[in-house]
Design a protein around this motif. Sequence first.
Motif, short mmCIF file in Angstrom:
data_model
loop_
_atom_site.label_atom_id
_atom_site.label_comp_id
_atom_site.label_asym_id
_atom_site.label_seq_id
_atom_site.Cartn_x
_atom_site.Cartn_y
_atom_site.Cartn_z
N SER A 200 -4.69 2.23 -7.74
CA SER A 200 -5.28 3.47 -7.23
C SER A 200 -6.51 3.20 -6.38
CB SER A 200 -5.66 4.40 -8.39
OG SER A 200 -6.51 3.74 -9.30
N ASP A 201 -7.20 2.09 -6.64
CA ASP A 201 -8.38 1.73 -5.86
C ASP A 201 -8.02 0.69 -4.81
OD1 ASP A 201 -9.98 3.38 -7.45
OD2 ASP A 201 -10.23 1.79 -8.94
N LYS A 202 -8.78 0.65 -3.73
CA LYS A 202 -8.57 -0.38 -2.72
C LYS A 202 -8.87 -1.74 -3.32
CE LYS A 202 -9.40 2.32 1.47
NZ LYS A 202 -8.00 2.21 1.91
N ILE A 203 -7.98 -2.69 -3.08
CA ILE A 203 -8.14 -4.01 -3.68
C ILE A 203 -7.98 -5.09 -2.62
CG2 ILE A 203 -7.36 -3.27 -5.95
CD1 ILE A 203 -4.61 -4.36 -5.27
N ASP A 204 -8.32 -6.33 -2.98
CA ASP A 204 -8.24 -7.42 -2.03
C ASP A 204 -6.89 -8.13 -2.12
OD1 ASP A 204 -8.35 -8.95 -4.34
OD2 ASP A 204 -10.49 -9.36 -4.15
N GLU B 161 0.80 -1.23 0.00
CA GLU B 161 0.00 0.00 0.00
C GLU B 161 0.83 1.28 0.00
OE1 GLU B 161 -3.29 0.38 2.57
OE2 GLU B 161 -4.28 -1.45 1.87
N LEU B 162 2.16 1.16 0.12
CA LEU B 162 3.02 2.34 0.03
C LEU B 162 3.86 2.36 -1.24
CD1 LEU B 162 4.38 2.79 3.70
CD2 LEU B 162 2.46 3.94 2.58
N HIS B 163 3.72 1.35 -2.06
CA HIS B 163 4.53 1.24 -3.27
C HIS B 163 3.99 2.16 -4.37
CE1 HIS B 163 6.78 -0.55 -6.58
NE2 HIS B 163 7.48 -1.25 -5.70
N GLY C 186 -3.10 -5.42 6.19
CA GLY C 186 -2.46 -6.67 5.83
C GLY C 186 -1.51 -6.55 4.65
N HIS C 187 -1.35 -5.33 4.14
CA HIS C 187 -0.49 -5.14 2.97
C HIS C 187 0.65 -4.18 3.29
CE1 HIS C 187 -3.60 -7.33 0.97
NE2 HIS C 187 -4.49 -6.38 1.18
N GLY C 188 1.17 -4.29 4.53
CA GLY C 188 2.34 -3.52 4.92
C GLY C 188 3.53 -4.46 5.09
N LYS C 189 4.54 -4.00 5.81
CA LYS C 189 5.72 -4.84 6.02
C LYS C 189 6.27 -4.61 7.42
CE LYS C 189 7.26 -5.45 1.24
NZ LYS C 189 6.15 -4.80 0.53
N GLY C 190 6.73 -5.70 8.05
CA GLY C 190 7.29 -5.65 9.38
C GLY C 190 8.42 -6.63 9.55
N ARG C 191 8.61 -7.09 10.77
CA ARG C 191 9.78 -7.90 11.11
C ARG C 191 9.91 -9.17 10.26
NH1 ARG C 191 9.14 -9.90 17.13
NH2 ARG C 191 8.24 -7.85 17.41
N ALA D 160 -6.15 -11.12 -3.02
CA ALA D 160 -5.93 -11.90 -4.24
C ALA D 160 -5.31 -11.05 -5.35
CB ALA D 160 -7.25 -12.51 -4.71
N THR D 161 -5.73 -9.79 -5.40
CA THR D 161 -5.18 -8.89 -6.42
C THR D 161 -3.72 -8.58 -6.14
OG1 THR D 161 -7.38 -7.91 -6.65
CG2 THR D 161 -5.53 -6.72 -7.64
N TYR D 162 -3.39 -8.40 -4.84
CA TYR D 162 -1.98 -8.19 -4.49
C TYR D 162 -1.13 -9.38 -4.89
CZ TYR D 162 -2.21 -3.71 -2.07
OH TYR D 162 -2.33 -2.37 -1.78
N VAL D 163 -1.66 -10.57 -4.70
CA VAL D 163 -0.93 -11.78 -5.10
C VAL D 163 -0.67 -11.74 -6.60
CG1 VAL D 163 -1.06 -14.28 -5.34
CG2 VAL D 163 -1.77 -13.18 -3.19
N ARG D 164 -1.68 -11.34 -7.36
CA ARG D 164 -1.56 -11.32 -8.82
C ARG D 164 -0.53 -10.28 -9.28
NH1 ARG D 164 -3.56 -8.01 -12.36
NH2 ARG D 164 -5.07 -7.12 -10.91
N ILE D 165 -0.59 -9.07 -8.73
CA ILE D 165 0.32 -8.02 -9.21
C ILE D 165 1.75 -8.22 -8.73
CG2 ILE D 165 -1.53 -6.31 -9.43
CD1 ILE D 165 -0.60 -5.03 -6.85
N ASN D 166 1.93 -9.12 -7.73
CA ASN D 166 3.28 -9.40 -7.24
C ASN D 166 3.85 -10.69 -7.83
OD1 ASN D 166 4.21 -7.31 -5.39
ND2 ASN D 166 2.43 -7.85 -4.13
N LYS D 167 3.18 -11.23 -8.81
CA LYS D 167 3.68 -12.45 -9.45
C LYS D 167 5.07 -12.19 -10.03
CE LYS D 167 2.43 -16.07 -12.76
NZ LYS D 167 1.45 -16.54 -13.76
#
Length: 448
Positions: A173-177, A166-168, A225-230, A179-186
């Motif tokens: 531009s729209d809020k997505i689920d 969500e910071l990339h 759920g679409h951020g990054k941590g430890r 599954a879409t994040y999985v697809r665009i990060n293939k």
Amino acid sequence: MRIKLQSLIICAALFTSVFAQKRLGNETPEQKQKRMQWWTDARFGMFIHWGLYSLPARHEWVKNHEHISNEGYQKYFDVYNPDLFNPEAWAKEAKAAGMKYAVLTTKHHEGFCLFDSKYTDYKATNTGAKRDLVREYVNAFRAQGLKVGFYYSLLDWHHPDYTIDELHPLRPSDKIDSATYVRINKGRDMAKYREYLKNQVRELLTNYGKIDILWLDFSYPGMNGHGKGRDDWHSEELLKMIRQLQPGIIIDNRLDLNDYEDGYDFETPEQVSTKELEKYKGKTWETCQTFSGSWGYYRDEDTWKTHRQLLELLITSVSNGGNLILNVGPTARGEFDYRATNALDSLSYWMHANNKAIYNCTYAPAAYSVPSNSLLTYNGDTKRLYVHLLAYPQGKLVLQGYKGKIKYAQFLNDNSELLYKEDGDDIVITLPAKKPPYEIPVVELVLE
């Protein structure tokens, strides 16, 4: 029901207590205090945010804000050539302003490296600069007797394996689920990026001698759920490697390891008000602040802090037991912005006369009340109390309850005596009608 609830509360408290005591190493509190002593004595440092974003000159997050792709951002890499870069001048300005250490952005979120890393071509040595800018910074600041720190971004919007979140800049531009994040990060692999991150941190802590501070920035494990941590950085493993490579280094708190007692060395309140700094009293902390509203060079940004605001930030930080690191965003040619230079010059004037009220100081013992329109700082080694006059009193300074507690009073800027008398339990200091030539004069009290 009530008994069960009380049992749950007790169990939760015990769990929290045990959880908070988790440790990654075996350093004792005494060893930590010794390791960090120079830093707590210094109180004042310089942050330097510099990278390709100095070319668009409209915020260091310009790639994110304007959703710029790597291809669109490439033009800045192609023309980057800081022909006026002179780290010796930077170091002299920092030292003159009273700063004792500096932290440079070796790589910011844009992914561009100011150092000659063997793990990427996206670095200063492949631009018109044609050299390792970090090495020159290190050499220049060390030559002025300043401690040297590195900032390294955990984020990397240029690396092909750093997953879109969500910071990339490439986020939808729209809020997505999910599954879409999985697809665009293939095709992207955070494990490969983690190795890259670890290798670069190892380079920075191996190739430049002793490094005093490491600023790792930043973790954001929430973000729907679409951020990054430890887990994304493998923070525990990373911190252990850092401590092994540079045992004396001081590290910020942005690795998402706050549940470890030794998961960080200091807290980092960012761009907060002087009022908010009061709640950090008793902790180990450094507030990071800008001269203006941006960290990177922002040509048209004009919300620059006044000389007085900067002084109040510094004094308030020390009066609450913390450090202040003030940021400069050099231009694309490698110079400090004229407005930053003016601010540094004003600090230099005040610090030259009043730095004893900053260095080696902290908050005053509870036995000393704070006079009206003032701030107190205290040096426990010399037993000196410093009254910073935010508003210059007319004729006298009343110190309530100070009877028997002081044996001499003077202006700090010139050591000129200030006469005083007892009035019940109070001390009344006679002040000259003419205010000393400083925005915030300082009265030094030699304590009994």
